[in-house]
Design an enzyme around this catalytic site. Structure first.
Site, PDB file in Angstrom:
ATOM      1  N   GLY A   5     -37.808  42.394   8.929  1.00 37.94           N
ATOM      2  CA  GLY A   5     -36.749  43.139   9.616  1.00 37.94           C
ATOM      3  C   GLY A   5     -37.302  44.424  10.223  1.00 37.94           C
ATOM      4  O   GLY A   5     -36.904  44.833  11.314  1.00 37.94           O
ATOM      5  N   CYS A   6     -38.245  45.051   9.507  1.00 38.08           N
ATOM      6  CA  CYS A   6     -38.883  46.269  10.040  1.00 38.08           C
ATOM      7  C   CYS A   6     -39.627  45.935  11.334  1.00 38.08           C
ATOM      8  O   CYS A   6     -39.603  46.698  12.307  1.00 38.08           O
ATOM      9  CB  CYS A   6     -39.885  46.852   9.048  1.00 38.08           C
ATOM     10  N   LEU A   7     -40.307  44.762  11.328  1.00 37.89           N
ATOM     11  CA  LEU A   7     -41.056  44.372  12.530  1.00 37.89           C
ATOM     12  C   LEU A   7     -40.121  44.206  13.722  1.00 37.89           C
ATOM     13  O   LEU A   7     -40.437  44.607  14.838  1.00 37.89           O
ATOM     14  CB  LEU A   7     -41.811  43.057  12.292  1.00 37.89           C
ATOM     15  N   THR A   9     -48.859  39.323  19.011  1.00 40.85           N
ATOM     16  CA  THR A   9     -49.604  39.274  20.279  1.00 40.85           C
ATOM     17  C   THR A   9     -48.757  38.627  21.379  1.00 40.85           C
ATOM     18  O   THR A   9     -47.784  37.915  21.116  1.00 40.85           O
ATOM     19  CB  THR A   9     -50.919  38.475  20.137  1.00 40.85           C
ATOM     20  N   GLU A  68     -48.037  44.332  16.884  1.00 41.00           N
ATOM     21  CA  GLU A  68     -46.616  43.960  16.732  1.00 41.00           C
ATOM     22  C   GLU A  68     -46.348  42.568  17.303  1.00 41.00           C
ATOM     23  O   GLU A  68     -45.338  42.333  17.951  1.00 41.00           O
ATOM     24  CB  GLU A  68     -45.704  44.999  17.391  1.00 41.00           C
ATOM     25  N   PHE A 102     -47.595  26.608  16.474  1.00 41.52           N
ATOM     26  CA  PHE A 102     -48.528  27.631  15.989  1.00 41.52           C
ATOM     27  C   PHE A 102     -49.781  27.028  15.357  1.00 41.52           C
ATOM     28  O   PHE A 102     -50.854  27.574  15.437  1.00 41.52           O
ATOM     29  CB  PHE A 102     -47.853  28.529  14.942  1.00 41.52           C
ATOM     30  N   ARG A 130     -40.540  46.182  17.149  1.00 45.85           N
ATOM     31  CA  ARG A 130     -40.762  45.455  18.415  1.00 45.85           C
ATOM     32  C   ARG A 130     -39.692  45.800  19.445  1.00 45.85           C
ATOM     33  O   ARG A 130     -39.972  45.871  20.645  1.00 45.85           O
ATOM     34  CB  ARG A 130     -40.776  43.946  18.144  1.00 45.85           C
TER      35      ARG A 130
END
Ligand SMILES: Cc1cc2nc3c(=O)[nH]c(=O)nc-3n(C[C@H](O)[C@H](O)[C@H](O)COP(=O)(O)OP(=O)(O)OC[C@H]3O[C@@H](n4cnc5c(N)ncnc54)[C@H](O)[C@@H]3O)c2cc1C
Length: 185
Positions: free
Chosen positions: A38-40, A166, A164, A184, A44
């Site tokens: 959630g922080c990311l 690529t 954050e 991925f 972003r």
């Protein structure tokens, strides 16, 4: 570590081995990776706006320069090619602002998804780098000097393309969001 981008901040590797985290240090009311991730998302989202700021500074510098600098008896801004560059820059900046603004309204309603945030981060950083490159050219030789902010933004944006999430990984996130397939691994 020597680096040519974001030189004002210290970048280093952190190694964690056999680390035990006391219960008292756990994030409250969160299970699993939801809290850190959630922080990311928040970071972003902020980067999506930050990239617009860098692009605007480059555009503003190019606009001013094209109104001051004369070549072949005319201001650079009087040439059609210069106007094309400025018009395309401000169009892309405006589109990026609208993307971020829409994301902000969704976030305020608690509806912004990580995939939507990926799209904004990826698009706006790539847009800002493109604007910085065009602005650098429009300043001619002066564009590479420290008299103008362009190369600083350009060098810093190279980091932002990578950190954050690529550029390519955000593309895969968007790809997975629309197809439902994970590409991925
Ligand atoms: C200035 C700076 C500050 C940073 N600050 C922090 C920080 O504060 N905290 C933190 O945790 N990290 C930080 N980072 C690290 C950053 O998040 C990583 O560099 C980034 O996630 C990429 O990881 P990597 O460098 O290991 O590249 P790699 O994972 O080795 O990737 C190399 C290239 O391969 C591509 N790639 C990788 N996997 C795939 C795949 N499956 N499919 C297609 N392409 C793929 C990537 O997109 C990339 O282009 C920072 C980096 C920089 C440059």
């Amino acid at each position: 570590m020597a680096k040519w981008s974001l030189r004002a901040s210290v970048t280093g590797e952190l190694v964690f081995e056999d680390v035990r985290v006391p219960k008292a240090n756990m994030l409250p009311n969160i299970q699993g990776l939801k809290g850190p991730l959630g922080c990311l998302s928040k970071a972003r989202y902020g980067i999506a706006w930050g990239a617009v700021g860098a692009a605007l500074d480059c555009y503003d510098s190019a606009l001013r320069y094209s109104k001051e600098r004369e070549q072949f008896g005319k201001k650079l801004g009087q040439f059609q090619l210069t106007q094309k560059k400025l018009a395309e820059m401000i169009t892309e900046i405006t589109k990026a602002q609208l993307l971020s603004w829409r994301l902000g309204t969704l976030a305020n309603q608690g509806k912004a998804t990580p995939a939507q945030i990926s799209m904004a981060k990826r698009n706006n950083v790539a847009m800002a780098l493109e604007v910085a490159r065009e602005a650098r050219q429009m300043h001619g030789g002066m564009g590479i000097t420290g008299e103008y902010p362009i190369m600083r933004h350009m060098a810093n944006l190279e980091s932002v393309v990578t950190y954050e999430g690529t550029h390519d990984i955000h593309l895969l996130i968007t790809g997975m969001d629309v197809t439902g397939f994970n590409a991925f691994g």
